[in-house]
Design an enzyme around this catalytic site. Structure first.
Site, short mmCIF file in Angstrom:
data_model
loop_
_atom_site.label_atom_id
_atom_site.label_comp_id
_atom_site.label_asym_id
_atom_site.label_seq_id
_atom_site.Cartn_x
_atom_site.Cartn_y
_atom_site.Cartn_z
N GLY A 61 0.78 -1.23 0.00
CA GLY A 61 0.00 0.00 0.00
C GLY A 61 0.81 1.27 0.00
O GLY A 61 0.24 2.36 -0.10
N SER A 63 3.35 1.54 -2.24
CA SER A 63 3.85 1.67 -3.61
C SER A 63 3.08 2.77 -4.32
O SER A 63 2.06 3.27 -3.81
CB SER A 63 3.68 0.35 -4.36
N GLY A 66 -0.30 1.33 -5.11
CA GLY A 66 -0.96 0.99 -3.86
C GLY A 66 -1.44 2.22 -3.12
O GLY A 66 -2.57 2.26 -2.60
N LYS A 221 3.29 -12.00 -14.44
CA LYS A 221 1.91 -11.55 -14.31
C LYS A 221 0.93 -12.60 -14.83
O LYS A 221 -0.14 -12.82 -14.26
CB LYS A 221 1.72 -10.23 -15.04
#
Length: 371
Positions: A61, A63, A66, A221
């Site tokens: 959170g 980042s 984030g 991903k």
């Protein structure tokens, strides 16, 4: 996986966080003054929220993405528990709290220091949360590509752990995982010449192609998203994934150069950016639009939201736009625009975010549809 920051860099980052969260970030000062000591504990020990407030959790959170998601959730009335994995992030948040930039009596932010490798600790951190936003992406600041094969493996394992923890936490009803548009667009044009012209939420990248060309960010991903869907289906967990284009925003590229390099990574023959631009698949999304999409999709999960959502607000279609993007990102222009770009003809494919656009149009007046 990380690197030592200078005091000046830390100070600059704290100032950037202050600017982003000014007027939006919220912290409730606990009587025992332990809110930012990073102690792993049950939700009752971490913070007490009013019953009418909905508590959600955001991994990474602090980042860039984030923090934008935390910001958006706070403005929409949520209380937020942030997962951090080191003391530096705790210090950033403590500095913000001390400065008064993140205080109100209504909403709350609490940071909990947890390693994404520890499922049981994640279960503790998720206790009491109604939803989880898994935003983590792993990049190596010292890596030339910004993302290595080992980073891809870490990405997958972290996502598996988060999903496993969500499935073990009774309070967690919904989960939103941030994936990437790269999980949709890398398809083998040589073995399947008649590929569908529209790339949308039903499209999946060819994993073997990505591995052959060492597109590790796409591999990480792709595998992580597939792992998330596998666990969600097996455990009956309600999940949506958001697949954003290249993230943009104020000073994003200065603060996240390796993520940009990883996204535009060479595919072994041509620059990845060149291939995407030539095929009409090079798309970007502003970080605040992306954060808004996360919040609104999460809210619509109570109704009809499901599956995957492609998120972008701009497709780079002409050379001037591509050169401007190259300048913004600090990437050499020839990594995006090839010398013969003007002779390539019209793009072969079309990106569609129609599914997300339809959802967003139900909850706000305008929509960024480019399909």
């Amino acid at each position: 996986m990380g690197f030592v920051q200078t005091e000046e860099r830390k100070r600059m980052e704290i100032e950037e966080l202050k600017c982003m969260l000014a007027g939006c970030g919220r912290l409730n000062r606990r009587k025992d003054d332990e809110e930012f000591q990073g102690i792993r504990a049950s939700s009752k020990q971490v913070v007490e929220f009013n019953d009418e407030e909905e508590l959600v959790c955001v991994t990474s959170g602090v980042s860039y993405l984030g923090l934008a998601i935390v910001n958006r959730l706070l403005t929409r009335g949520y209380s937020v528990r942030i997962i951090v994995d080191n003391e530096e992030d705790i210090e950033k948040l403590r500095e913000l709290e001390t400065s008064g930039e993140m205080r109100t009596s209504k909403n709350g932010i609490v940071a909990v220091m947890v390693k994404l490798t520890e499922v049981e600790s994640l279960v503790e951190a998720f206790q009491g949360c109604h939803g989880v936003f898994h935003t983590s992406a792993f990049t190596d600041p010292a890596g030339l590509s910004g993302y290595t094969k080992s980073m891809a493996e870490i990405e997958v394992k972290a996502t598996e752990n988060v999903m496993e923890a969500c499935s073990r936490t009774p309070s967690v009803r919904n989960c939103v995982v941030t994936s990437s548009l790269l999980t949709c667009l890398w398809r083998d044009k040589t073995t399947t010449p008649e590929l569908p012209p529209v790339v949308n939420h039903e499209s999946w990248s060819d994993e073997s192609l990505c591995i052959r060309n060492k597109l590790w960010y796409a591999v990480g991903k792709l595998r992580a998203e597939k792992a998330a869907w596998k666990i969600a289906k097996e455990r009956g967990l309600k999940l949506v994934t958001i697949c954003p284009g290249l993230i943009t925003g104020p000073e994003y590229f200065d603060k996240n150069p390796t993520a940009t390099i990883a996204y535009l990574k060479d595919d072994g023959k041509n620059a990845g950016g060149q291939e995407m631009f030539k095929d009409g698949l090079l798309a970007t999304v502003d970080v605040m639009n992306l954060a808004d999409a996360h919040a609104r999709v999460f809210e619509e999960m109570k109704k009809t939201a499901y599956g995957r959502y492609i998120c972008f607000d701009r497709v780079i279609q002409v050379e001037d736009e591509a050169e401007r993007l190259a300048k913004e990102t600090g990437v050499p222009a020839n990594k995006i625009v090839s010398e013969d770009a003007s002779n390539c003809g019209p793009p072969r494919f079309v990106l569609s975010n129609k599914k997300l656009c339809n959802l967003m149009s139900r909850t706000r007046r305008s929509c960024y549809d480019r399909s």
